[in-house]
Design a protein around this motif. Structure first.
Motif, short mmCIF file in Angstrom:
data_model
loop_
_atom_site.label_atom_id
_atom_site.label_comp_id
_atom_site.label_asym_id
_atom_site.label_seq_id
_atom_site.Cartn_x
_atom_site.Cartn_y
_atom_site.Cartn_z
N LYS A 1 46.90 9.64 57.79
CA LYS A 1 46.07 10.16 58.87
C LYS A 1 44.61 10.16 58.47
O LYS A 1 43.73 9.73 59.23
N ASN B 1 42.94 6.71 58.39
CA ASN B 1 42.68 6.05 59.67
C ASN B 1 41.64 6.75 60.54
O ASN B 1 41.37 6.30 61.65
N HIS B 2 41.04 7.81 60.04
CA HIS B 2 39.95 8.45 60.77
C HIS B 2 38.68 7.62 60.65
O HIS B 2 38.43 6.96 59.64
N ASP B 3 37.87 7.64 61.70
CA ASP B 3 36.65 6.85 61.73
C ASP B 3 35.74 7.11 60.55
O ASP B 3 35.12 6.19 60.01
N GLU B 4 35.63 8.38 60.15
CA GLU B 4 34.73 8.71 59.04
C GLU B 4 35.14 7.98 57.75
O GLU B 4 34.30 7.47 57.01
N PHE C 1 46.22 7.80 66.72
CA PHE C 1 46.73 9.15 66.63
C PHE C 1 47.55 9.56 67.86
O PHE C 1 48.10 10.66 67.90
#
Length: 285
Positions: free
Chosen positions: A194, A197-200, A281
């Motif tokens: 998770k 795969n977050h933009d940050e 997500f």
């Protein structure tokens, strides 16, 4: 004669009416198509998923993960089940296109016998194959393109551009990103993926792998930028390999790659007139 004249007028009016109706229907259809294209309804949906390499890798930075551990494999399969709800018709992975025959042969064998063992399993055999089996995906291809680049160039030349920034960054990259915690090893596999795969984190991967090298160079040279350009070029060529795959508007594409490639593809797909990115997500819960 008068009656014949009226009949001809009536026929002419009917023909005109039909032509007008067809023209209006055609115009409405074109307007509908244009609206759908503009809204992205005709675009091919892509679930662009980033991971670490779960098996052997030549990458400098590796994540500790025992791919032979039964519990780890079960965790991967749980994640594959979540992602399989996307129902992809095509799966793309980080292997070379020249390996496609072997890739597809092994996938078919796995679908027939999901208990089969792999000598050195990685994210393709552990995640992509299981996801494909669960979603009954028929097509799987590799889109990787190997190109080497020297990301250590900043420590190998006399850096005249911005050595302080470059050296401080590589000494502790996460110090520059308050929103990212470098504790992937302490998280469950699901939570690690998770975070990945977050933009940050995807932005971080582009910077740490390429953009930071623009701070490296000699007095009149662009040695760092030129090395970074090679990594951009590799990812653009991988994206070109995606575009070689024959797809139509009814296809749904799942892409599984090392997350730095996922980061570049996120940017390419976000601007694409052909593809649209679905929210990872919505499936990785």
């Amino acid at each position: 004669m008068k009656r014949k004249y009226l009949t001809l007028i009536t026929i002419a009016l009917l023909i005109t009416s039909c032509v007008k109706q067809r023209t209006e229907e055609s115009t409405k259809e074109k307007e509908k198509e244009a609206k759908e294209m503009k809204s992205g309804l005709k675009k091919i949906p892509i679930l662009n998923f980033g991971t670490f390499h779960m098996g052997f890798t030549n990458d400098e930075n590796k994540v500790e993960f025992d791919e032979h551990n039964k519990k780890n494999q079960e965790e991967v399969h749980k994640i594959a089940k979540m992602l399989s709800e996307f129902k992809p018709t095509v799966i793309l992975v980080e292997t070379r296109p020249s390996y496609n025959d072997k890739l597809q042969s092994l996938y078919k064998k796995y679908v027939q016998n999901p208990e089969m063992k792999f000598k050195n399993p990685n994210e393709v055999e552990l995640l992509a194959y299981e996801l494909g089996r669960l979603s009954e995906t028929k097509r799987i291809y590799g889109i990787d393109h190997k190109m080497s680049y020297n990301y250590k160039i900043g420590s190998e030349i006399d850096n005249k551009i911005d050595a302080v920034m470059h050296d401080n960054y590589y000494a502790n990259p996460f110090a520059f990103y308050r929103e990212i915690r470098n504790d992937r090893g302490e998280k469950s596999l699901l939570n690690r993926l998770k975070m990945t795969n977050h933009d940050e984190f995807l932005d971080f991967l582009i910077t740490v792998n390429a953009d930071i090298l623009t701070h490296v160079g000699s007095d009149k040279g662009f040695e760092g930028a030129d090395e970074a350009a090679k990594y951009y070029q590799r990812n653009l060529r991988m994206y070109s390999n995606l575009n070689r795959i024959k797809l139509n508007e009814n296809d749904r594409v799942f892409i599984l790659m090392g997350a730095s490639h996922t980061a570049f593809f996120r940017d390419f797909i976000s601007r694409s007139p052909k593809y649209k990115m679905v929210n990872t997500f919505d499936y990785l819960k």
